[in-house]
Scaffold this motif. Structure first.
Motif, PDB file in Angstrom:
ATOM      1  N   ASP A 193       0.827  -1.216   0.000  1.00 21.00           N
ATOM      2  CA  ASP A 193       0.000   0.000   0.000  1.00 21.00           C
ATOM      3  C   ASP A 193       0.856   1.259   0.000  1.00 21.00           C
ATOM      4  OD1 ASP A 193      -2.345  -1.410   0.012  1.00 21.00           O
ATOM      5  OD2 ASP A 193      -2.604  -1.352   2.186  1.00 21.00           O
ATOM      6  N   VAL A 195       3.083   3.999  -1.332  1.00 18.57           N
ATOM      7  CA  VAL A 195       3.413   4.501  -2.668  1.00 18.57           C
ATOM      8  C   VAL A 195       4.699   5.339  -2.654  1.00 18.57           C
ATOM      9  CG1 VAL A 195       1.027   4.458  -3.474  1.00 18.57           C
ATOM     10  CG2 VAL A 195       1.933   6.554  -2.456  1.00 18.57           C
ATOM     11  N   HIS A 196       5.398   5.324  -1.518  1.00 19.63           N
ATOM     12  CA  HIS A 196       6.714   5.960  -1.438  1.00 19.63           C
ATOM     13  C   HIS A 196       6.626   7.479  -1.579  1.00 19.63           C
ATOM     14  CE1 HIS A 196      11.189   5.419  -1.865  1.00 19.63           C
ATOM     15  NE2 HIS A 196      10.875   4.393  -1.128  1.00 19.63           N
ATOM     16  N   CYS A 197       5.526   8.086  -1.152  1.00 19.41           N
ATOM     17  CA  CYS A 197       5.367   9.539  -1.334  1.00 19.41           C
ATOM     18  C   CYS A 197       6.222  10.316  -0.346  1.00 19.41           C
ATOM     19  CB  CYS A 197       3.901   9.939  -1.193  1.00 19.41           C
ATOM     20  SG  CYS A 197       3.231   9.793   0.479  1.00 19.41           S
ATOM     21  N   GLY A 198       6.526   9.719   0.817  1.00 20.30           N
ATOM     22  CA  GLY A 198       7.401  10.389   1.780  1.00 20.30           C
ATOM     23  C   GLY A 198       6.692  11.315   2.756  1.00 20.30           C
ATOM     24  N   ARG A 200       9.060   5.245   5.764  1.00 19.07           N
ATOM     25  CA  ARG A 200       9.152   4.784   4.388  1.00 19.07           C
ATOM     26  C   ARG A 200      10.327   3.817   4.218  1.00 19.07           C
ATOM     27  NH1 ARG A 200      10.009   9.240  -0.317  1.00 19.07           N
ATOM     28  NH2 ARG A 200      12.017   9.427   0.737  1.00 19.07           N
ATOM     29  N   CYS A 241       0.001   9.393   6.848  1.00 20.09           N
ATOM     30  CA  CYS A 241      -0.025   8.632   5.590  1.00 20.09           C
ATOM     31  C   CYS A 241      -1.316   8.822   4.807  1.00 20.09           C
ATOM     32  CB  CYS A 241       0.157   7.147   5.874  1.00 20.09           C
ATOM     33  SG  CYS A 241       0.104   6.137   4.373  1.00 20.09           S
ATOM     34  N   PRO A 242      -1.233   9.381   3.583  1.00 18.24           N
ATOM     35  CA  PRO A 242      -2.451   9.527   2.788  1.00 18.24           C
ATOM     36  C   PRO A 242      -2.908   8.199   2.176  1.00 18.24           C
ATOM     37  CG  PRO A 242      -0.680  10.986   2.007  1.00 18.24           C
ATOM     38  CD  PRO A 242      -0.066   9.954   2.906  1.00 18.24           C
ATOM     39  N   SER A 243      -2.010   7.219   2.098  1.00 22.61           N
ATOM     40  CA  SER A 243      -2.361   5.959   1.461  1.00 22.61           C
ATOM     41  C   SER A 243      -2.912   4.925   2.444  1.00 22.61           C
ATOM     42  CB  SER A 243      -1.147   5.363   0.746  1.00 22.61           C
ATOM     43  OG  SER A 243      -0.644   6.273  -0.195  1.00 22.61           O
TER      44      SER A 243
END
Lengths: 501, 459
Positions: B16, B18-21, B41, B77-79
């Protein structure tokens, strides 16, 4: 010299705790915010000041080993993807705000400082740092300089290049120098302008002087829900046609609204086909007058629901949905490609229709989030990497979207940069002559092609090579307007460092 | 029954990301060191590598150990990555390297590029790469004492003696404890001054509601809370009674298993969980009110902890569904007891297991904000851990101390005269750091301030 022989030297420069050699640890640096491009660096170093960065780069230059700079690793074009045969220079330990000068409206920060931290440091003086990428909580100012990052509010306030007035940089030969004098008015060649947005290919930023902007007296955010993207698009065109330059005009489609709602419960209108956000800022009387016009236009375009917010908490709640949209899409699909095409505002409707047709014919879902005010599209191409062939089909759709953007007179990138991801699309936009001319600039800074090689340009090429395998030397060289870069034909020049200033 | 979730399930959870940081700036260790491997991350990436068969290297284990488990990353975390599941699995692997996906780790002195999970790496010498003897001894000592209030209480007598005689200061000055064990040094530094006598403060099994009865609730007394902060439990019972609750305080209750569960000692955590479930099932209560954030979070998680245990899964789900944090419960119930003024400027400190793990930030502020003359100020770094984090401040004293320094700076800059927190560990941690600087800023639990307001008397 091999990379392993660099380890003790790097440890002496940065301290042993700031040199990473464990294979698992190295792999955590294999990609930035775009995970479809990965490479495990041979070595990672985390310098703590400009002197260390310069010393690290000098070691690399002397050894002929390529190096890549990385900030927070949030880039969306693979600009900070490491080299397997190279050193990754991570700037995340250099994160001091060195100076905030409210009278001069200026801040000096280290490159690892986050974009939002600049605004937080300026806020007590009623100032803010205007460029605001959606990743502003985490993305670094150094990375912003490399990518010339934009953000929702760049429609009115401009991109990073409009807010950086000086840079301390380490050149690819390891020389520490300054570009720009902090006034924002270039004397002589605008090297600062050339460096900003060069995607880490011209050197590494070690200090950034930024302009701070006076916080507007009034800010008003309008959220409107529409049944279709076309209706929202009409509102956008009409607002601009009315002579209003909002601070931001953003649009999201049904799929991105769904994702944002799931992620942060932003409470956007349920079932809307499009959500439009229009933010007005400036003197209170001006905002008030503009707001009246904008409201009329928004309603005339057929808005199903309109909300306004003028206090910071309400605005933050609404913006949260938009700013979380990219990552939130992670809830809809295991993987996605973020595109960054630009089209003339007038072509928005046509290009969106084309995207929707591409999605329907390929069976690949595409969510759309975009800076509608300046025609900067961010189609999010969703796929499941566990399904064989789906990644390739998504890539195809993604490329076709960029083709559509170019066809309508737009561009392959608005703000995410070319990096490694879009370098292959460069020839669709630029002629060989264009690309060769860009290479001349690059070679002037980095004759040995060691600084973030393999990015931006479609075919990696040493500076000494004759540009274009089938052609004569660059026309500018033939005409005598430019010197052939790099000296000897066919071999990459090594140190000593080139004097370029 | 397996003690670890399946590899496939964990791969899904890690997938899940997405590596957005977005989690990086929220992470206390990333704030401290700015290194990917010590960010959420990066740790998710390490977990993924292990799930794909990479061996658990000592370096990797260190990054898991350094995670505070504060769950600030989950809020950021947005994901919606369920990081708690990943880090708990990773902690299990570091505790039991033989349960790691690729089997036991390579030897610490093995070449870094040794092939993954080669037969040699799984042979006998691999056991040497387990934690150091000192680390294992420290952990064994902690888990032999902290989850058992009687043993913990027994230790407080010599501690009080040392504090009264000044022996503790002499010891700290000698630097001896730090040489023997950094954990011992930290424990001495963190121990509350002159712990109040606990005899006579033992709570009855039942406290009757004042006025018409609105609810019957069970109350968890906790381990650290009951030994070091018995007055908080007393205040909690008084506040609940004043708001019309019959409060049942089961005698036989033991540790809820939070410290064990958050440290990768899954089997131990399950044992404590089953006992706690049994105790409160017999109490016949509408809700179980918990005044310690870490405990409440763990009890709400029994459902997941025991999901694979056919005889306990349903009972765990039922119990987790009835667990409420004190502030959560009171805000839901609504006030009936009149409040008296408590004229003080107070900062509310979000305990991570309340703010991040249970997402309860609004209710305590509402309750405190409704007290006349109490001025609530916000800490600018409210979402960042103080470094206490269960037993983290004993196991990772250096990092914990640096975080405490930052939190104390932030408290002092806020102008607050009082810090209110809903977790005993946070209170100990922040008080100790302020005391080191010779600053007199009172610390209290939300329950104590509500009690003071309802009963109209100063603390």
């Amino acid at each position: 010299m091999t990379i392993s022989s660099l380890v003790p030297r790097m440890s002496r420069i940065c301290g042993p705790g700031n040199v990473v050699t464990d294979p698992l640890e190295l792999r955590t640096y294999e990609c930035d915010g775009l995970t479809s491009h990965r490479a495990t660096p041979a070595l990672v170093v985390l310098p703590c000041d400009a002197g260390q960065v310069a010393a690290v780069v000098r070691e690399c230059a002397a050894a002929g080993i390529p190096f890549v700079a990385r900030g927070s690793g949030t880039g969306l074009s693979g600009g900070a993807v490491p080299r397997e045969d190279g050193v990754l220079i991570v700037m995340s330990k250099m994160r001091r705000v060195l100076e905030v000068d409210p009278l001069a409206r200026r801040a000096i920060v280290e490159p690892g400082v986050t974009n939002l931290a600049v605004t937080q440091a300026a806020a007590p003086y009623g100032l803010f740092y205007a460029p605001d990428p959606s990743s502003q909580v985490v993305c670094s100012v150094g990375g912003n300089v490399a990518e010339n990052s934009g953000g929702a509010h760049c429609l009115k306030h401009g991109f990073t290049v409009n807010h950086v007035t000086g840079l301390e940089v380490v050149t690819p030969s390891g020389e520490l120098t300054w570009l720009g004098d902090g006034t924002g008015v270039p004397l002589g060649y605008d090297l600062l302008g050339a460096f900003t947005g060069s995607e880490g290919t011209l050197g590494i930023v070690t200090k950034v002087v930024v302009k701070l902007t006076v916080a507007p007296q009034a800010v008003h955010l309008v959220l409107a829900g529409y049944a279709t993207l076309a209706e929202g698009g009409r509102a956008v065109s009409d607002i601009i046609a009315a002579g209003i330059v909002p601070a931001a005009i953003e649009m999201m489609d049904a799929l991105s609204i769904e994702a944002a709602e799931a992620a942060v419960a932003c409470g956007y209108p349920q079932g809307a086909g499009a959500v439009l956000l229009v933010e007005l800022d400036g003197p209170a009387t001006e905002v008030e007058a503009e707001l009246a016009t904008v409201m009329k236009i928004i309603e005339a375009a057929g808005a199903t629901e309109v909300r306004t917010a003028d206090d910071p908490a309400q605005r933050f709640a609404i913006w949260k949905g938009r700013k979380a949209a990219f990552a939130a899409v992670g809830r809809l699909a295991p993987a996605y490609i973020v595109q960054d095409g630009v089209v003339p505002r007038t072509a928005l409707g046509d290009v969106l229709a084309r995207i929707s047709a591409l999605s329907a014919s390929s069976g690949i879902r595409v969510a759309n989030v975009f800076h509608a005010g300046d025609g900067n599209l961010h189609p999010l191409v969703l796929y499941n990497d566990a399904v064989p062939g789906e990644a390739a089909r998504a890539e195809e759709v993604s490329g076709a979207i960029l083709d559509a953007c170019i066809e309508y007179g737009g561009s392959i990138t608005g703000e995410h940069g070319v990096g490694v991801d879009k370098s292959r699309y460069m020839p669709r936009m630029f002629s060989d002559d264009d690309l060769d001319t860009m290479q001349l600039l690059r070679c002037a800074f980095d004759p040995a092609s060691l600084c973030n090689p393999g990015k931006v340009f479609p075919t990696p090429r040493l500076c000494g090579e004759v540009p274009g395998h089938h052609r004569a030397p660059h026309p500018a060289v033939v005409s005598g307007d430019a010197a052939a870069a790099g000296g000897d034909q066919g071999t990459a020049p090594q140190s000593p460092p080139m004097e370029i200033f | 029954m397996s003690e670890q979730p399946s590899t496939d399930h964990l791969k899904d959870v890690a997938g899940d990301c997405v590596h957005c940081g977005f989690c990086l700036p929220a992470c206390p260790t990333y704030q401290l060191w700015g290194e990917e491997m010590d960010s959420p991350r990066g740790r998710i990436h390490l977990v993924s590598q292990l799930l794909d068969g990479a061996p658990l290297t000592p370096a990797t284990a260190t990054h898991f150990d350094r995670c505070l488990g504060c769950m600030a990353c989950m809020t950021a975390c947005p994901s919606g990555v369920q990081y708690d599941q990943l880090i708990e699995a990773a902690r299990g692997w570091t505790e039991h390297p033989d349960q790691a996906p690729a089997g036991p780790p390579a030897r610490a002195d093995a070449p870094a590029d040794a092939p993954a999970a080669s037969p040699a790496a799984i042979s006998a010498p691999a056991r040497f790469a387990r934690r150091s003897l000192r680390d294992r001894t420290t952990r064994a000592a902690i888990f032999a004492v902290f989850p058992y209030p009687a043993r913990l209480r027994a230790l407080t007598a010599p501690l009080r003696m040392a504090q009264r005689t000044g022996l503790d200061k002499w010891l700290a000055g000698s630097g001896l404890p730090a040489k023997v064990s950094p954990a011992a040094e930290a424990a001495l530094r963190l121990a509350p001054p002159s712990a109040k006598r606990t005899a006579g403060q033992r709570l009855p099994e039942r406290v009757a509601a004042r006025g018409p009865r609105r609810a019957v609730v069970g109350m968890l007394t906790g381990c650290v809370q009951s030994v070091f902060f018995p007055q908080v439990n007393a205040a909690t019972a008084r506040v609940l009674a004043a708001e019309g609750c019959d409060v049942i305080i089961p005698r036989g209750q033991g540790c809820c298993g939070a410290l064990s569960g958050h440290s990768g000692r899954h089997a131990e955590a399950m044992r404590f969980a089953r006992a706690t479930i049994e105790t409160f099932e017999q109490a016949g209560v509408d809700a179980i009110v918990v005044n310690s954030a870490g405990c409440g979070s763990a009890m709400k998680d029994y459902e997941r902890l025991l999901a694979d245990d056919p005889t306990w899964a349903a009972r765990a789900t039922a119990l987790s569904g009835r667990v409420r944090d004190l502030a959560e419960f009171l805000a839901g119930l609504g006030p009936v007891a009149p409040r008296h003024p408590v004229p003080v400027t107070a900062a509310y400190h979000d305990a991570c297991h309340l703010g991040h793990a249970q997402r309860i930030t609004r209710q305590p502020r509402e309750l405190l904000g409704a007290i006349p003359e109490l001025r609530l100020v916000e800490l600018p770094d409210a979402g960042t851990c103080c470094g206490s984090a269960g037993v983290y401040n004993l196991l990772q004293p250096q990092a914990a101390r640096e975080l405490a320094v930052r939190k104390a700076d932030s408290v002092l800059a806020s102008g607050a005269e009082l810090v209110i927190s809903a977790n005993p560990g946070c209170t100990l941690q922040i008080s100790a750091e302020l005391a080191q600087r010779g600053k007199v800023i009172a610390t209290a639990h939300t329950a104590e301030i509500l009690d003071a307001s309802i009963n109209g008397r100063p603390r």
